[in-house]
Design a protein around this motif. Structure first.
Motif, PDB file in Angstrom:
ATOM      1  N   LEU A  36       0.811  -1.224   0.000  1.00  0.00           N
ATOM      2  CA  LEU A  36       0.000   0.000   0.000  1.00  0.00           C
ATOM      3  C   LEU A  36       0.844   1.273   0.000  1.00  0.00           C
ATOM      4  O   LEU A  36       0.296   2.362  -0.083  1.00  0.00           O
ATOM      5  CB  LEU A  36      -0.924   0.012   1.223  1.00  0.00           C
ATOM      6  CG  LEU A  36      -1.988  -1.073   1.286  1.00  0.00           C
ATOM      7  CD1 LEU A  36      -2.774  -0.961   2.578  1.00  0.00           C
ATOM      8  CD2 LEU A  36      -2.910  -1.013   0.086  1.00  0.00           C
ATOM      9  N   ARG A  37       2.164   1.102   0.150  1.00  0.00           N
ATOM     10  CA  ARG A  37       3.056   2.265   0.292  1.00  0.00           C
ATOM     11  C   ARG A  37       2.524   3.173   1.403  1.00  0.00           C
ATOM     12  O   ARG A  37       2.349   4.375   1.236  1.00  0.00           O
ATOM     13  CB  ARG A  37       3.182   3.016  -1.020  1.00  0.00           C
ATOM     14  CG  ARG A  37       3.790   2.192  -2.104  1.00  0.00           C
ATOM     15  CD  ARG A  37       3.927   2.943  -3.382  1.00  0.00           C
ATOM     16  NE  ARG A  37       4.339   2.003  -4.426  1.00  0.00           N
ATOM     17  CZ  ARG A  37       4.431   2.311  -5.685  1.00  0.00           C
ATOM     18  NH1 ARG A  37       4.148   3.530  -6.088  1.00  0.00           N
ATOM     19  NH2 ARG A  37       4.809   1.410  -6.557  1.00  0.00           N
ATOM     20  N   PHE A  38       2.250   2.534   2.516  1.00  0.00           N
ATOM     21  CA  PHE A  38       1.624   3.215   3.645  1.00  0.00           C
ATOM     22  C   PHE A  38       2.609   4.188   4.279  1.00  0.00           C
ATOM     23  O   PHE A  38       3.692   3.797   4.709  1.00  0.00           O
ATOM     24  CB  PHE A  38       1.130   2.181   4.664  1.00  0.00           C
ATOM     25  CG  PHE A  38       0.161   2.725   5.637  1.00  0.00           C
ATOM     26  CD1 PHE A  38      -1.104   3.118   5.239  1.00  0.00           C
ATOM     27  CD2 PHE A  38       0.506   2.861   6.967  1.00  0.00           C
ATOM     28  CE1 PHE A  38      -2.013   3.636   6.139  1.00  0.00           C
ATOM     29  CE2 PHE A  38      -0.400   3.370   7.882  1.00  0.00           C
ATOM     30  CZ  PHE A  38      -1.654   3.758   7.468  1.00  0.00           C
ATOM     31  N   PRO A  39       2.262   5.478   4.359  1.00  0.00           N
ATOM     32  CA  PRO A  39       3.216   6.500   4.789  1.00  0.00           C
ATOM     33  C   PRO A  39       3.317   6.726   6.302  1.00  0.00           C
ATOM     34  O   PRO A  39       4.172   7.485   6.749  1.00  0.00           O
ATOM     35  CB  PRO A  39       2.669   7.761   4.115  1.00  0.00           C
ATOM     36  CG  PRO A  39       1.183   7.533   4.112  1.00  0.00           C
ATOM     37  CD  PRO A  39       1.019   6.052   3.879  1.00  0.00           C
ATOM     38  N   PHE A  40       2.467   6.100   7.083  1.00  0.00           N
ATOM     39  CA  PHE A  40       2.425   6.377   8.513  1.00  0.00           C
ATOM     40  C   PHE A  40       3.066   5.246   9.318  1.00  0.00           C
ATOM     41  O   PHE A  40       3.211   4.127   8.847  1.00  0.00           O
ATOM     42  CB  PHE A  40       0.981   6.593   8.981  1.00  0.00           C
ATOM     43  CG  PHE A  40       0.246   7.637   8.190  1.00  0.00           C
ATOM     44  CD1 PHE A  40       0.692   8.955   8.164  1.00  0.00           C
ATOM     45  CD2 PHE A  40      -0.875   7.314   7.459  1.00  0.00           C
ATOM     46  CE1 PHE A  40       0.023   9.927   7.433  1.00  0.00           C
ATOM     47  CE2 PHE A  40      -1.554   8.272   6.722  1.00  0.00           C
ATOM     48  CZ  PHE A  40      -1.108   9.579   6.712  1.00  0.00           C
TER      49      PHE A  40
END
Length: 127
Positions: A36-40
């Motif tokens: 998801l290329r999760f940034p958090f």
């Protein structure tokens, strides 16, 4: 997590730093975060200690298997897929806003498994 990721700009503009707690192990969470290329920041809590400490309830069958979940599942498939549920599917999710002193200043539990809060709701809790 996709909903949260898609609101990254709004959180950044408001100087809000989301932290997500998942009930997976790091090995289970890593592929999802990467895909998801999760940034958090994602914290793993497979024993659900945080869920218990913050009194986030377990759901009833209609909250995690009901009709509202069918539409949400279809949307998730279109947006990028949906993984196999891990661990306790009855555990509901919640949103907490915790200030810099560690005090919970806002709390909301989902009414069903697809009921997620918006960035605007979180940001309004800070005012």
């Amino acid at each position: 997590m996709v909903n949260l990721r898609n609101q990254q700009t709004e959180f950044e503009a408001a100087k809000v730093t989301p932290v997500v707690i998942v009930m997976a192990t790091p090995m289970q969470a890593a592929p999802v975060v990467e895909k998801l290329r999760f940034p958090f920041t994602v914290l793993c809590d497979p024993e659900q200690i945080a869920y218990q400490q913050f009194e986030i309830p377990r759901g009833r069958p209609w909250q995690y298997l009901g009709p509202k979940m069918w539409l949400a599942g279809a949307r998730a498939l279109v947006r990028g897929g949906m993984g196999k549920p891990l661990n306790d599917i009855t555990q509901m999710h919640g949103t907490l806003v915790i200030d810099t002193d560690g005090e919970v200043i806002y709390r909301r539990h989902g009414e069903h498994s697809a009921d997620y809060i918006t960035a605007a709701e979180v940001i309004s809790a800070l005012k």
